[in-house]
Design a protein around this motif. Structure first.
Motif, short mmCIF file in Angstrom:
data_model
loop_
_atom_site.label_atom_id
_atom_site.label_comp_id
_atom_site.label_asym_id
_atom_site.label_seq_id
_atom_site.Cartn_x
_atom_site.Cartn_y
_atom_site.Cartn_z
N PHE A 87 9.24 -2.51 -18.31
CA PHE A 87 8.33 -2.53 -17.13
C PHE A 87 8.53 -1.75 -15.77
O PHE A 87 7.60 -0.91 -15.47
CB PHE A 87 8.36 -3.93 -16.39
CG PHE A 87 7.57 -4.25 -15.25
CD1 PHE A 87 6.26 -4.54 -15.17
CD2 PHE A 87 8.38 -4.11 -13.60
CE1 PHE A 87 5.40 -4.54 -14.01
CE2 PHE A 87 7.46 -4.30 -12.67
CZ PHE A 87 6.17 -4.28 -12.87
N TRP A 89 6.98 1.46 -17.08
CA TRP A 89 5.49 1.36 -17.29
C TRP A 89 4.61 1.40 -15.87
O TRP A 89 3.73 2.07 -15.63
CB TRP A 89 5.28 -0.05 -17.67
CG TRP A 89 3.83 -0.42 -17.97
CD1 TRP A 89 3.06 -0.23 -19.15
CD2 TRP A 89 2.98 -1.48 -17.13
NE1 TRP A 89 1.86 -1.15 -18.99
CE2 TRP A 89 1.82 -1.51 -17.84
CE3 TRP A 89 3.40 -2.00 -16.03
CZ2 TRP A 89 0.63 -2.48 -17.27
CZ3 TRP A 89 2.23 -2.87 -15.43
CH2 TRP A 89 1.23 -2.98 -15.84
N ILE A 90 5.55 0.80 -14.83
CA ILE A 90 4.77 0.65 -13.66
C ILE A 90 5.09 2.03 -12.81
O ILE A 90 4.04 2.32 -12.03
CB ILE A 90 5.41 -0.54 -12.61
CG1 ILE A 90 4.61 -0.89 -11.27
CG2 ILE A 90 6.87 -0.36 -12.24
CD1 ILE A 90 3.26 -1.20 -11.82
N SER A 91 6.17 2.69 -13.13
CA SER A 91 6.44 4.13 -12.59
C SER A 91 5.30 5.16 -12.92
O SER A 91 4.79 5.85 -12.23
CB SER A 91 7.82 4.75 -12.91
OG SER A 91 7.92 4.95 -14.04
N ILE A 117 2.20 4.15 -13.54
CA ILE A 117 1.05 3.84 -12.82
C ILE A 117 1.28 4.33 -11.44
O ILE A 117 0.10 4.99 -10.93
CB ILE A 117 1.00 2.39 -12.89
CG1 ILE A 117 0.48 1.91 -14.14
CG2 ILE A 117 -0.21 2.03 -11.85
CD1 ILE A 117 0.52 0.29 -14.43
N GLU A 118 2.41 4.36 -10.71
CA GLU A 118 2.36 4.58 -9.51
C GLU A 118 2.33 6.24 -9.39
O GLU A 118 1.80 6.81 -8.44
CB GLU A 118 3.96 4.55 -8.99
CG GLU A 118 4.13 3.18 -8.78
CD GLU A 118 5.72 2.90 -8.47
OE1 GLU A 118 6.55 3.42 -8.63
OE2 GLU A 118 5.81 1.85 -7.66
N PHE A 161 -3.21 -6.20 -9.59
CA PHE A 161 -2.51 -6.55 -10.87
C PHE A 161 -2.86 -7.99 -11.07
O PHE A 161 -2.55 -8.84 -10.30
CB PHE A 161 -1.01 -6.25 -10.72
CG PHE A 161 -0.90 -4.66 -10.60
CD1 PHE A 161 -0.82 -3.60 -11.74
CD2 PHE A 161 -0.91 -3.91 -9.41
CE1 PHE A 161 -0.49 -2.47 -11.69
CE2 PHE A 161 -0.37 -2.72 -9.38
CZ PHE A 161 -0.23 -2.03 -10.65
N LEU A 192 8.60 -9.07 -11.82
CA LEU A 192 7.48 -8.69 -11.45
C LEU A 192 7.14 -9.39 -9.89
O LEU A 192 6.55 -8.65 -8.90
CB LEU A 192 6.43 -9.73 -12.10
CG LEU A 192 6.20 -9.21 -13.68
CD1 LEU A 192 5.22 -10.35 -14.26
CD2 LEU A 192 5.41 -8.05 -13.59
N TYR A 202 9.05 -6.83 -7.69
CA TYR A 202 8.16 -5.36 -7.46
C TYR A 202 6.99 -5.66 -6.32
O TYR A 202 6.53 -5.16 -5.57
CB TYR A 202 7.67 -5.04 -8.81
CG TYR A 202 6.66 -3.63 -8.38
CD1 TYR A 202 7.31 -2.62 -8.45
CD2 TYR A 202 5.14 -3.74 -8.28
CE1 TYR A 202 6.47 -1.19 -8.25
CE2 TYR A 202 4.62 -2.90 -8.17
CZ TYR A 202 5.05 -1.44 -8.15
OH TYR A 202 4.28 -0.33 -7.92
N SER A 222 1.54 -3.85 -21.85
CA SER A 222 2.71 -3.54 -21.29
C SER A 222 3.74 -2.57 -22.03
O SER A 222 5.01 -2.32 -21.63
CB SER A 222 3.45 -4.99 -20.95
OG SER A 222 3.82 -5.56 -21.78
#
Length: 256
Positions: free
Chosen positions: A17, A20-22, A24-25, A36, A51, A54, A116
Motif C-alpha cells: 500500500f 501503491w498510494i505514493s 497515486i500521489e 477513495f 488506511l 493515511y 491494490s
C-alpha cells in the motif's frame, strides 16, 4: 462534485500500500477533488490501520471510505502463486458490486477501479485515461500483464463468440497502441454512465470478464491504452525485485 473516485477490495496489502498510494500521489490530480473507497476485512488489522493512518494524514482528501465487510469473506493467495475458484470469483463479484454501490452514492465524474497490486509508474496515467474518456471512450485501461515475468498474458482478451461467453487471448494485440478491446481488467477508468449501469457478474474466467460482458451487452465500448504500462506486482518478493531492478516489460519508459 468529485472529479474522481479510486477504489478496490483490499486484503493483506500492507506490504504494498505505501508504494501503491505514493504512485497515486505522483499523479497530476487535485486530492481535494478525489475520493477513495476500499472494501476491507475485519481480520486484516494491519491494512486497516494503514488506511486509517493515511486518511488521518491527508485531511484534504474529499472522501475516504473504508468499508469493513463482515458478510463477504476476503482471501489471499500463497506467496508466489494465484489459485482461483468459483467461490473466490463469487466473493470478488460481491465485493466489487458493493464498492460500486458506494461509488454511485458519491457520483464522481469518473471511477478508477484500481487493484491494490497495480502500480502507476507513469505519473500521467490518470490524466491520460481521463482524456480518453473525455474523447469518447466508455471505459479504458492501461497495459498490465497477468503473470510475473513474460508477455504472454496482457490485460486484454477477446470473446470467442457472444460477449459474456468463452474468452481467449489472441496471439498478437497492438501493444503500445490505443485500441478497442472486448475485455479489460485490473485497472479500469470508467465514465459515469458505465459505473452507474454496469455491474460485475460471475464468469468462469473471472469477474472482470463478467463486467466486460455486461458492458458490451449495454453497448459500451472498452479500450486499452496499451502505450501506458502499469506493473502488476503479484507478491512480496516481486515487489522487492521490482524496486531493485524495475520491470523489463516496461518498454515504453524510455520514450516517455
Amino acid at each position: 462534485m468529485l472529479d474522481l473516485v479510486i477504489g478496490c477490495p483490499i486484503y493483506k496489502r500492507d506490504w504494498i500500500f505505501p508504494y501503491w498510494i505514493s504512485c497515486i500521489e505522483n499523479q497530476n490530480i487535485d486530492f481535494s477533488r478525489i475520493g477513495f473507497v476500499f472494501e476491507a476485512s475485519p481480520d486484516d488489522k494491519e491494512t486497516i490501520e494503514m488506511l486509517v493512518k493515511y486518511r488521518n494524514a491527508r485531511p484534504e482528501i474529499a472522501e475516504f471510505i473504508i468499508d469493513i465487510k463482515t458478510d463477504v469473506p476476503h482471501f489471499s493467495h500463497e506467496e508466489g502463486s494465484r489459485t482461483w475458484s468459483m467461490s473466490k470469483y463469487e466473493n470478488m463479484v460481491n465485493l466489487r458490486n458493493s464498492l460500486l454501490s458506494k461509488v454511485r452514492e458519491l457520483k464522481p465524474n469518473y471511477f478508477f477501479s484500481l487493484d491494490s497490486d497495480i502500480i502507476l509508474t507513469n505519473p500521467n496515467t490518470i490524466q491520460l485515461l481521463i482524456s480518453h474518456i473525455q474523447s469518447g471512450a466508455d471505459a479504458v485501461s492501461p497495459l498490465m500483464y497477468m503473470t510475473p515475468i513474460d508477455e504472454m498474458y496482457p490485460s486484454v482478451m477477446s470473446w470467442s463468440n457472444d460477449p459474456g461467453g468463452q474468452a481467449y487471448r489472441k496471439e498478437v494485440y497492438p501493444i503500445g497502441e490505443y485500441f478497442q478491446s472486448d475485455i479489460i481488467m485490473a485497472a479500469k477508468m470508467m465514465s459515469k454512465k458505465v459505473y452507474e449501469n454496469v455491474n460485475y457478474s460471475l464468469h468462469l474466467q473471472g469477474e472482470d470478464l463478467g463486467w466486460s460482458g455486461n458492458a458490451a451487452k449495454l453497448g459500451y465500448k472498452l479500450y486499452s491504452a496499451s502505450y501506458i504500462y502499469s506493473p502488476h506486482i503479484m507478491h512480496k518478493q516481486m515487489l522487492d525485485h521490482f524496486l531493485q531492478n524495475g520491470d523489463s516489460r516496461d518498454v515504453f519508459l524510455a520514450s516517455r
